[in-house]
Scaffold this motif. Structure first.
Motif, PDB file in Angstrom:
ATOM      1  N   UNK A  38       0.812  -1.223   0.000  1.00 19.20           N
ATOM      2  CA  UNK A  38       0.000   0.000   0.000  1.00 19.20           C
ATOM      3  C   UNK A  38       0.843   1.268   0.000  1.00 19.20           C
ATOM      4  N   UNK A  39       2.179   1.097   0.001  1.00 19.74           N
ATOM      5  CA  UNK A  39       3.085   2.247  -0.011  1.00 19.74           C
ATOM      6  C   UNK A  39       3.844   2.281  -1.328  1.00 19.74           C
ATOM      7  N   UNK A  40       3.975   3.469  -1.905  1.00 13.82           N
ATOM      8  CA  UNK A  40       4.750   3.582  -3.137  1.00 13.82           C
ATOM      9  C   UNK A  40       6.218   3.859  -2.835  1.00 13.82           C
ATOM     10  N   UNK A  41       6.478   4.520  -1.694  1.00 16.53           N
ATOM     11  CA  UNK A  41       7.844   4.949  -1.419  1.00 16.53           C
ATOM     12  C   UNK A  41       8.020   5.166   0.082  1.00 16.53           C
ATOM     13  N   UNK A  42       9.208   4.845   0.553  1.00 14.72           N
ATOM     14  CA  UNK A  42       9.586   5.147   1.928  1.00 14.72           C
ATOM     15  C   UNK A  42      10.941   5.833   1.876  1.00 14.72           C
ATOM     16  N   UNK A  43      11.029   7.006   2.492  1.00 17.10           N
ATOM     17  CA  UNK A  43      12.306   7.718   2.570  1.00 17.10           C
ATOM     18  C   UNK A  43      12.726   7.800   4.018  1.00 17.10           C
ATOM     19  N   UNK A  44      13.990   7.505   4.269  1.00 10.99           N
ATOM     20  CA  UNK A  44      14.542   7.593   5.613  1.00 10.99           C
ATOM     21  C   UNK A  44      15.654   8.630   5.598  1.00 10.99           C
ATOM     22  N   UNK A  45      15.569   9.585   6.508  1.00  7.90           N
ATOM     23  CA  UNK A  45      16.593  10.626   6.634  1.00  7.90           C
ATOM     24  C   UNK A  45      17.187  10.522   8.035  1.00  7.90           C
ATOM     25  N   UNK A  46      18.498  10.345   8.116  1.00  6.32           N
ATOM     26  CA  UNK A  46      19.165  10.268   9.408  1.00  6.32           C
ATOM     27  C   UNK A  46      20.081  11.476   9.547  1.00  6.32           C
ATOM     28  N   UNK A  47      19.955  12.172  10.676  1.00  8.65           N
ATOM     29  CA  UNK A  47      20.795  13.344  10.926  1.00  8.65           C
ATOM     30  C   UNK A  47      21.322  13.315  12.353  1.00  8.65           C
ATOM     31  N   UNK A  48      22.449  13.979  12.533  1.00 10.76           N
ATOM     32  CA  UNK A  48      23.031  14.165  13.862  1.00 10.76           C
ATOM     33  C   UNK A  48      22.919  15.651  14.144  1.00 10.76           C
ATOM     34  N   UNK A  68      -0.226   4.794  -1.326  1.00 15.29           N
ATOM     35  CA  UNK A  68      -0.762   4.868  -2.686  1.00 15.29           C
ATOM     36  C   UNK A  68      -2.017   5.748  -2.701  1.00 15.29           C
ATOM     37  N   UNK A  69      -2.009   6.796  -3.523  1.00 12.61           N
ATOM     38  CA  UNK A  69      -3.177   7.661  -3.677  1.00 12.61           C
ATOM     39  C   UNK A  69      -3.494   8.528  -2.475  1.00 12.61           C
ATOM     40  N   UNK A  70      -2.508   8.809  -1.639  1.00 10.02           N
ATOM     41  CA  UNK A  70      -2.749   9.609  -0.446  1.00 10.02           C
ATOM     42  C   UNK A  70      -1.551  10.512  -0.176  1.00 10.02           C
ATOM     43  N   UNK A  95       2.531   2.362  13.692  1.00  4.79           N
ATOM     44  CA  UNK A  95       1.309   2.688  14.435  1.00  4.79           C
ATOM     45  C   UNK A  95       0.434   3.663  13.648  1.00  4.79           C
ATOM     46  N   UNK A  96       1.071   4.653  13.049  1.00  7.51           N
ATOM     47  CA  UNK A  96       0.323   5.659  12.275  1.00  7.51           C
ATOM     48  C   UNK A  96      -0.348   5.003  11.071  1.00  7.51           C
ATOM     49  N   UNK A  97       0.391   4.161  10.346  1.00 13.43           N
ATOM     50  CA  UNK A  97      -0.175   3.483   9.173  1.00 13.43           C
ATOM     51  C   UNK A  97      -1.299   2.531   9.582  1.00 13.43           C
ATOM     52  N   UNK A  98      -1.122   1.863  10.707  1.00 12.91           N
ATOM     53  CA  UNK A  98      -2.158   0.963  11.217  1.00 12.91           C
ATOM     54  C   UNK A  98      -3.456   1.741  11.454  1.00 12.91           C
ATOM     55  N   UNK A  99      -3.332   2.914  12.056  1.00 12.97           N
ATOM     56  CA  UNK A  99      -4.518   3.752  12.296  1.00 12.97           C
ATOM     57  C   UNK A  99      -5.156   4.178  10.982  1.00 12.97           C
ATOM     58  N   UNK A 100      -4.328   4.646  10.045  1.00  8.93           N
ATOM     59  CA  UNK A 100      -4.858   5.149   8.770  1.00  8.93           C
ATOM     60  C   UNK A 100      -5.499   4.024   7.959  1.00  8.93           C
ATOM     61  N   UNK A 101      -4.751   2.932   7.756  1.00  5.80           N
ATOM     62  CA  UNK A 101      -5.278   1.835   6.946  1.00  5.80           C
ATOM     63  C   UNK A 101      -6.382   1.094   7.684  1.00  5.80           C
TER      64      UNK A 101
END
Length: 117
Positions: A38-48, A68-70, A95-101
């Motif tokens: 259900x996801x088209x893309x996941x981006x991970x950004x790590x910073x210090x 997808x579509x959101x 947790x957030x995706x669980x709530x949304x989906x």
């Protein structure tokens, strides 16, 4: 079913080694795998945040997931090391995706919920 794109970004103050990227990608993919179709893309950004100065919870991991579509959803985890920050962010995203989906699924099955007054 198309595959979910995964992108890993880091700033120069975090060890941007292949090992860190692989480890965090594996961790995030595992945590979000049940949503992958259900996801088209996941981006991970790590910073210090503090760079060389060090400090409590100065490693931040932001995950942006694009359902997808959101609209994209973003969360940030903060910890003393990048792996812990990624774990916190991945758990929050799951947790957030669980709530949304979950909400979407409930509404799809029950178009007119009974309201208690």
């Amino acid at each position: 079913m198309s595959t979910m794109q995964f992108q890993f970004n880091t700033d120069s103050s975090v060890m941007g080694t292949h090992d860190v990227a692989q480890r965090i990608e594996a961790q995030v993919r595992k945590r979000l795998e049940r949503f992958a179709d259900r996801l088209t893309r996941v981006e991970v950004h790590v910073t210090d945040v503090n760079g060389r100065k060090h400090g409590a919870d100065d490693k931040h991991c932001t995950i942006e997931a694009r359902p997808r579509g959101s609209r994209p959803i973003g969360v940030t985890g903060k910890a003393a090391d990048v792996d812990a920050a990624a774990r916190i962010a991945a758990n929050t995203m799951a947790e957030r995706l669980e709530r949304i989906f979950g909400r979407a699924a409930r509404h799809a099955h029950d178009p007119s919920p009974d309201k208690q007054i």
